[in-house]
Write a protein that holds these residues in place. Structure first.
Motif, mmCIF file in Angstrom:
data_model
loop_
_atom_site.group_PDB
_atom_site.id
_atom_site.type_symbol
_atom_site.label_atom_id
_atom_site.label_comp_id
_atom_site.label_asym_id
_atom_site.label_seq_id
_atom_site.Cartn_x
_atom_site.Cartn_y
_atom_site.Cartn_z
ATOM 1 N N ALA A 134 3.979 4.093 4.292
ATOM 2 C CA ALA A 134 2.907 3.125 4.543
ATOM 3 C C ALA A 134 2.615 2.348 3.276
ATOM 4 C CB ALA A 134 1.637 3.815 5.040
ATOM 5 N N THR A 167 -1.103 -5.140 7.377
ATOM 6 C CA THR A 167 -1.712 -4.238 8.372
ATOM 7 C C THR A 167 -2.003 -2.859 7.815
ATOM 8 O OG1 THR A 167 0.424 -3.421 9.183
ATOM 9 C CG2 THR A 167 -0.485 -5.398 10.249
ATOM 10 N N ASP A 169 -0.089 -0.459 8.344
ATOM 11 C CA ASP A 169 0.431 0.460 9.352
ATOM 12 C C ASP A 169 1.459 1.425 8.758
ATOM 13 O OD1 ASP A 169 -1.083 -0.834 11.242
ATOM 14 O OD2 ASP A 169 0.595 -1.901 12.182
#
Length: 263
Positions: A134, A167, A169
């Protein structure tokens, strides 16, 4: 007190293990500085020809920078934060990227933030099926600071990198492989053996030629093709007066395996 990084030598490979498993091997300033010191020692140790870098414990390679520590630097103002946090981390990843001996990261678990940036900077990487990646810095209101905004786009392409950077993510080791962040994804129990096997495939060749290739690729990525070709020519020229180039050529002509001296 336990060491922040465990160093073991097996044959001509140095194994470095980030050793803060209770903190998911977060990179505090002391760990960062120690890694740089160890790299200096290893560069000068001619008996070591490659590095395998991994994390202690079953959960993480590294969760990134130590948030509690660098928060205190940020609260002291921009100059302090840049000096203590950003420059320190960028120096570390740049050193890994340009290190003259191959560095293979064995990603055994979480590789977030700075842990992902080390993986980006390393020459090669193998990921366990249990690995997870990440770029979560945006979740705490900052951009990546150890080179992630620069190296990930170069590896993955601008749009794929921006999706992950904007993001925060998480992404799988399989996606990391597709983007060029890691070279292989393997079963967890095969992680270190695979990294060793990869290192040994490299170590059969001239250490001088290995260093020249690393230098040419690392420097050339940040230039035009014309400038890169000049770098390539320069690195070739540096091999011309070495024993290794004659050893390699003679062995090929005589159809035998070369034994390189590294001189």
């Amino acid at each position: 007190m336990k060491p922040l990084i465990i160093i073991e030598k097996k044959s001509d490979i140095a194994f470095l293990t980030l050793n803060r498993p209770e903190k998911l091997n977060a990179l505090n300033y002391a760990t960062n500085d120690l890694l740089l010191e160890l790299l200096d020692e290893i560069e000068n140790d001619t008996s070591i020809r490659a590095i395998i870098l991994t994390g202690a414990g079953e959960s993480a390679f590294s969760a990134g920078g130590d948030i509690h520590e660098f928060t205190q630097s940020i609260k002291q103002g921009g100059d302090v934060a840049v000096r203590e946090f950003v420059r320190r981390g960028q120096k570390m990843t740049s050193r890994i990227e340009s290190f003259p001996k191959p560095i293979i990261v064995a990603v055994n678990g979480i590789a977030f933030g700075g842990g992902c940036e080390i993986t980006e900077a390393a020459h090669l990487a193998v990921a366990s099926e249990k690995a997870i990646f990440a770029k979560p810095e945006i979740n705490i209101g900052i951009p990546p600071t150890f080179g992630g905004t620069q190296r990930l786009p170069r590896l993955a392409g601008r749009k794929r990198a921006l999706e992950l950077l904007l993001t925060g993510d998480r992404f799988s080791p399989e996606r990391a492989y597709e983007m060029g962040l890691v070279n292989q994804v393997v079963p967890h129990e095969d992680l270190i053996p695979t990294a060793i096997q990869l290192a040994n495939r490299i170590l059969q060749h001239s250490p001088l030629a290995t260093a020249r290739i690393i230098s040419a690729v690392t420097r050339g990525l940040n230039t035009t093709i014309g400038e890169g070709l000049e770098i390539e020519k320069e690195q070739f020229a540096r091999m011309l007066h070495t024993d290794d180039i004659i050893t390699g050529l003679d062995a090929w002509i005589e159809r035998r395996k070369p034994v390189y001296s590294g001189r």
